[in-house]
Design a protein around this motif. Structure first.
Motif, PDB file in Angstrom:
ATOM      1  N   ASP A 107       0.732  -1.157   0.079  1.00  0.00           N
ATOM      2  CA  ASP A 107       0.066   0.229   0.072  1.00  0.00           C
ATOM      3  C   ASP A 107       1.070   1.337  -0.102  1.00  0.00           C
ATOM      4  O   ASP A 107       1.831   1.379   0.933  1.00  0.00           O
ATOM      5  CB  ASP A 107      -0.857  -0.117   1.064  1.00  0.00           C
ATOM      6  CG  ASP A 107      -1.949   0.982   1.366  1.00  0.00           C
ATOM      7  OD1 ASP A 107      -1.872   1.857   0.481  1.00  0.00           O
ATOM      8  OD2 ASP A 107      -2.224   1.252   2.465  1.00  0.00           O
ATOM      9  N   THR A 108       0.471   1.972  -1.125  1.00  0.00           N
ATOM     10  CA  THR A 108       1.531   3.179  -1.027  1.00  0.00           C
ATOM     11  C   THR A 108       1.405   4.055   0.228  1.00  0.00           C
ATOM     12  O   THR A 108       2.316   4.841   0.450  1.00  0.00           O
ATOM     13  CB  THR A 108       1.112   4.259  -2.333  1.00  0.00           C
ATOM     14  OG1 THR A 108      -0.093   4.245  -2.385  1.00  0.00           O
ATOM     15  CG2 THR A 108       1.666   3.784  -3.555  1.00  0.00           C
ATOM     16  N   ALA A 109       0.490   4.087   0.778  1.00  0.00           N
ATOM     17  CA  ALA A 109      -0.069   5.098   2.027  1.00  0.00           C
ATOM     18  C   ALA A 109       0.857   4.413   3.319  1.00  0.00           C
ATOM     19  O   ALA A 109       0.910   5.030   4.336  1.00  0.00           O
ATOM     20  CB  ALA A 109      -1.473   4.952   2.510  1.00  0.00           C
ATOM     21  N   ALA A 119       4.215   4.415   3.422  1.00  0.00           N
ATOM     22  CA  ALA A 119       5.029   4.968   3.704  1.00  0.00           C
ATOM     23  C   ALA A 119       4.494   6.650   3.594  1.00  0.00           C
ATOM     24  O   ALA A 119       4.042   6.842   2.453  1.00  0.00           O
ATOM     25  CB  ALA A 119       6.397   5.071   2.786  1.00  0.00           C
ATOM     26  N   ARG A 120       4.396   7.504   4.518  1.00  0.00           N
ATOM     27  CA  ARG A 120       3.911   8.742   4.502  1.00  0.00           C
ATOM     28  C   ARG A 120       4.526   9.805   5.124  1.00  0.00           C
ATOM     29  O   ARG A 120       5.488   9.789   5.774  1.00  0.00           O
ATOM     30  CB  ARG A 120       2.727   8.617   5.174  1.00  0.00           C
ATOM     31  CG  ARG A 120       2.600   8.177   6.477  1.00  0.00           C
ATOM     32  CD  ARG A 120       1.346   7.795   7.324  1.00  0.00           C
ATOM     33  NE  ARG A 120       0.915   6.613   6.840  1.00  0.00           N
ATOM     34  CZ  ARG A 120      -0.227   6.223   7.647  1.00  0.00           C
ATOM     35  NH1 ARG A 120      -0.494   6.349   8.495  1.00  0.00           N
ATOM     36  NH2 ARG A 120      -0.619   4.819   7.081  1.00  0.00           N
ATOM     37  N   VAL A 121       4.304  10.947   4.415  1.00  0.00           N
ATOM     38  CA  VAL A 121       4.734  12.197   5.334  1.00  0.00           C
ATOM     39  C   VAL A 121       3.949  12.581   6.420  1.00  0.00           C
ATOM     40  O   VAL A 121       2.811  12.645   6.247  1.00  0.00           O
ATOM     41  CB  VAL A 121       4.752  13.296   4.393  1.00  0.00           C
ATOM     42  CG1 VAL A 121       5.115  14.884   4.956  1.00  0.00           C
ATOM     43  CG2 VAL A 121       6.043  13.130   3.232  1.00  0.00           C
ATOM     44  N   ALA A 122       4.494  12.581   7.451  1.00  0.00           N
ATOM     45  CA  ALA A 122       3.675  12.587   8.826  1.00  0.00           C
ATOM     46  C   ALA A 122       3.396  14.247   9.029  1.00  0.00           C
ATOM     47  O   ALA A 122       2.195  14.693   9.502  1.00  0.00           O
ATOM     48  CB  ALA A 122       4.139  12.119  10.067  1.00  0.00           C
ATOM     49  N   GLY A 123       4.344  15.173   8.889  1.00  0.00           N
ATOM     50  CA  GLY A 123       4.164  16.448   9.045  1.00  0.00           C
ATOM     51  C   GLY A 123       5.393  17.104   8.269  1.00  0.00           C
ATOM     52  O   GLY A 123       6.673  16.381   8.087  1.00  0.00           O
ATOM     53  N   ALA A 139       4.496  16.015  16.447  1.00  0.00           N
ATOM     54  CA  ALA A 139       3.009  16.113  16.945  1.00  0.00           C
ATOM     55  C   ALA A 139       2.380  15.232  16.224  1.00  0.00           C
ATOM     56  O   ALA A 139       1.570  14.463  17.019  1.00  0.00           O
ATOM     57  CB  ALA A 139       2.573  17.545  16.818  1.00  0.00           C
ATOM     58  N   ASP A 143      -3.548   5.554  16.742  1.00  0.00           N
ATOM     59  CA  ASP A 143      -4.527   5.023  15.651  1.00  0.00           C
ATOM     60  C   ASP A 143      -4.105   4.237  14.762  1.00  0.00           C
ATOM     61  O   ASP A 143      -5.102   3.538  13.991  1.00  0.00           O
ATOM     62  CB  ASP A 143      -4.290   6.516  14.675  1.00  0.00           C
ATOM     63  CG  ASP A 143      -5.023   7.738  15.496  1.00  0.00           C
ATOM     64  OD1 ASP A 143      -5.839   7.462  16.386  1.00  0.00           O
ATOM     65  OD2 ASP A 143      -4.991   8.637  14.870  1.00  0.00           O
ATOM     66  N   GLU A 144      -2.839   3.816  14.430  1.00  0.00           N
ATOM     67  CA  GLU A 144      -2.741   2.632  13.556  1.00  0.00           C
ATOM     68  C   GLU A 144      -2.223   1.386  14.232  1.00  0.00           C
ATOM     69  O   GLU A 144      -1.759   0.583  13.532  1.00  0.00           O
ATOM     70  CB  GLU A 144      -1.004   3.124  12.844  1.00  0.00           C
ATOM     71  CG  GLU A 144      -1.640   4.482  11.933  1.00  0.00           C
ATOM     72  CD  GLU A 144      -2.178   4.093  10.644  1.00  0.00           C
ATOM     73  OE1 GLU A 144      -2.539   3.051  10.472  1.00  0.00           O
ATOM     74  OE2 GLU A 144      -2.832   5.294  10.223  1.00  0.00           O
ATOM     75  N   GLN A 167       5.792   5.723  25.350  1.00  0.00           N
ATOM     76  CA  GLN A 167       5.522   4.988  26.729  1.00  0.00           C
ATOM     77  C   GLN A 167       4.129   4.964  26.997  1.00  0.00           C
ATOM     78  O   GLN A 167       3.574   4.006  27.926  1.00  0.00           O
ATOM     79  CB  GLN A 167       6.146   6.044  27.887  1.00  0.00           C
ATOM     80  CG  GLN A 167       7.864   6.120  27.552  1.00  0.00           C
ATOM     81  CD  GLN A 167       8.498   4.956  28.307  1.00  0.00           C
ATOM     82  OE1 GLN A 167       7.540   4.452  29.100  1.00  0.00           O
ATOM     83  NE2 GLN A 167       9.464   4.646  27.881  1.00  0.00           N
ATOM     84  N   ARG A 168       3.178   5.863  26.688  1.00  0.00           N
ATOM     85  CA  ARG A 168       1.826   6.032  27.197  1.00  0.00           C
ATOM     86  C   ARG A 168       1.114   4.689  26.413  1.00  0.00           C
ATOM     87  O   ARG A 168      -0.016   4.282  27.115  1.00  0.00           O
ATOM     88  CB  ARG A 168       1.128   7.295  26.754  1.00  0.00           C
ATOM     89  CG  ARG A 168       1.294   8.379  27.812  1.00  0.00           C
ATOM     90  CD  ARG A 168       0.205   9.384  27.518  1.00  0.00           C
ATOM     91  NE  ARG A 168       0.060  10.008  26.224  1.00  0.00           N
ATOM     92  CZ  ARG A 168       1.059  11.005  25.790  1.00  0.00           C
ATOM     93  NH1 ARG A 168       1.845  11.558  26.211  1.00  0.00           N
ATOM     94  NH2 ARG A 168       0.712  11.284  24.398  1.00  0.00           N
TER      95      ARG A 168
END
Lengths: 248, 217
Positions: free
Chosen positions: A126-128, A130-134, A142, A150-151, A174-175
């Motif tokens: 899936d191309t998604a 590898a992604r740019v997170a920010g 952040a 989420d993942e 850690q959380r």
């Protein structure tokens, strides 16, 4: 004279790497011993946990950009990505790769595609993944805080360039009760990672992934070449200090 | 070892760029290659932005946990992209008359100054809190020699930074903290930087020798 030093340094380094590769290939050569690095020893467990629990492995290339001074750190991250994604790709949930740079994202996508292709499982790529997170270091840090929950991430491996934003990631890990193996080419960030990550790589261990994970001949040879060059540079520094003191 | 066209091109360009630093005749070619790399990197930023939008668009479509945040992200991204162009509405809409053009216009400057900088600063503050918690958590790890040395150095350095209350004698913590920061810490940092520099050269040489092929095959 001074301008000749740099090319001589590079040529000697390259020759040493080739010599060590040749020595490793000769008949009856003993397997090369490398010192234990705790972080790399714990890596198979992290990957195994991700596969067995049906969760994802999160591999981050940091917030550095390919084409700038952090290029080598990003390449080191891509090497580790190639090695461990081959094992993690069999999981129900394939690994995800995050970066803050478009070029690093494209290279990561290509690396993942090759891994799936080698495993005859290109339909699962899936191309998604590898992604740019920010697009800036702080927005990248952040964004990673939510990525872990989420993942459904089982563990994070961060190999690349990063600054203080990594603390946001390690604290989120850690959380979420997930393990973090992290390495950066920035000495200040290495200190932060030593405090906050479960396993932190110090110094040039960041570049040793290929030698430790898959014992790739050229990577092992480059480790030995680095050791020899370190001795040479150290000797040159000491000689320089002595010469400068004597001639003063 | 099988060499493909992409590998040959990558190695050739890498070698010419490296030689360009040592041979003045190749300087212009090196500068040109670096300029092309800069342009490609700029295009990659745009691709990265679309990737970011695509990932969050998928999140919104699938209704995955946290999808409302993805809407906020997408709207913010589109708004910030639109802001520099609003100056062109100046002749038609009086509000945008003195808006300005490009990334330094009124809207972009406002967002940068009052949103991005403020959020960045608050996140930096958060990092300080996280570090204090992590420092406390560190004391609960198994005590190894390196960890003890780290904790002692950090404690002495921090105590050395605290101004002494009036009347308390100076027991030399300030001097010791300064010495730690200026002698062993600098020496250690230089050692680490030297190791990293050697690692960078080794990584570059592995790419030039086609042992590592991050550009695909």
């Amino acid at each position: 004279m001074a301008e000749l030093l740099a090319p001589v340094f590079v040529v000697v380094f390259a020759i040493l790497m080739i010599v060590f590769v040749a020595l490793g290939w000769r008949k009856g050569a003993r397997p090369t011993a490398v010192r234990d690095i705790e972080a790399f020893l714990s890596l198979p467990t992290t990957v195994g946990q991700a596969v067995e629990t049906g969760k994802r492995l999160h591999i981050s290339l940091g917030s550095g950009a390919v084409g700038e001074v952090n290029t080598a750190a990003a390449f080191a991250g891509l090497t580790v990505l190639e090695q461990i994604s081959a094992a993690a790709a069999v999981s129900d949930k394939p690994p995800i790769v995050t970066t803050a740079d478009g070029t690093a994202m494209l290279l990561a996508q290509d690396t993942l595609r090759q891994v799936y292709q080698q495993q005859n499982a290109l339909n699962r790529y899936d191309t998604a993944s590898a992604r740019v997170a920010g697009l800036s270091p702080m927005s990248f840090g952040a964004a990673l805080t939510t990525t872990l929950s989420d993942e459904s991430v089982a563990g994070t491996v961060l190999i690349g360039s990063a600054t203080e934003e990594v603390v946001l990631l390690t604290e989120a890990a850690q959380r979420a009760h997930t393990t973090t193996l992290a390495a950066s080419d920035n000495p200040a960030t290495q200190a932060l990672l030593y405090v906050t990550a479960d396993s932190a790589l110090v110094g040039e261990d960041l570049f040793a992934g290929g030698a430790y994970i898959s014992r790739l001949p050229m990577h092992v040879a480059s480790l030995h070449a680095q050791d020899v060059m370190r001795l040479l540079v150290g000797a040159a520094i000491i000689l320089g200090v002595v010469a400068s003191t004597v001639t003063r | 070892m099988k060499l493909r066209a992409s590998t040959i091109i990558a190695i050739s360009i890498g070698l010419v760029t490296l030689l360009g630093y040592f041979m003045p005749d190749l300087r212009l070619i090196r500068v040109q290659f670096i300029a092309w790399a800069g342009m490609l990197a700029a295009v990659a930023v745009i691709i990265g932005m679309f990737n970011l939008l695509g990932v969050h668009g998928k999140k919104i479509g699938d209704g995955t946990p946290g999808w409302p945040y993805s809407i906020v992200l997408a709207l913010t991204l589109l708004t910030v992209l639109t802001l520099p162009a609003l100056g062109y509405l100046g002749p038609f809409v009086p509000f945008f008359k003195d808006w300005g053009f490009g990334p330094a216009n009124v809207g972009s400057t406002f967002v940068f100054q009052y949103v991005q900088t403020a959020i960045g600063t608050s996140l930096s503050g958060l990092i300080v809190v996280f570090l204090i918690i992590a420092g406390y958590r560190l004391t609960r790890r198994p005590m190894k020699p390196m960890l003890i040395a780290f904790l002692m150095a950090a404690t002495i350095s921090l105590l050395g930074l605290i101004p002494l209350p009036a009347g308390l004698p100076d027991v030399g913590l300030h001097t010791l903290g300064n010495w730690l920061a200026q002698v062993p810490a600098v020496a250690g940092a230089r050692g680490i930087l030297l190791g990293i520099a050697l690692g960078v050269v080794a990584t570059g040489l592995r790419v030039l020798l086609a042992a590592d092929r991050p550009y695909g095959e």
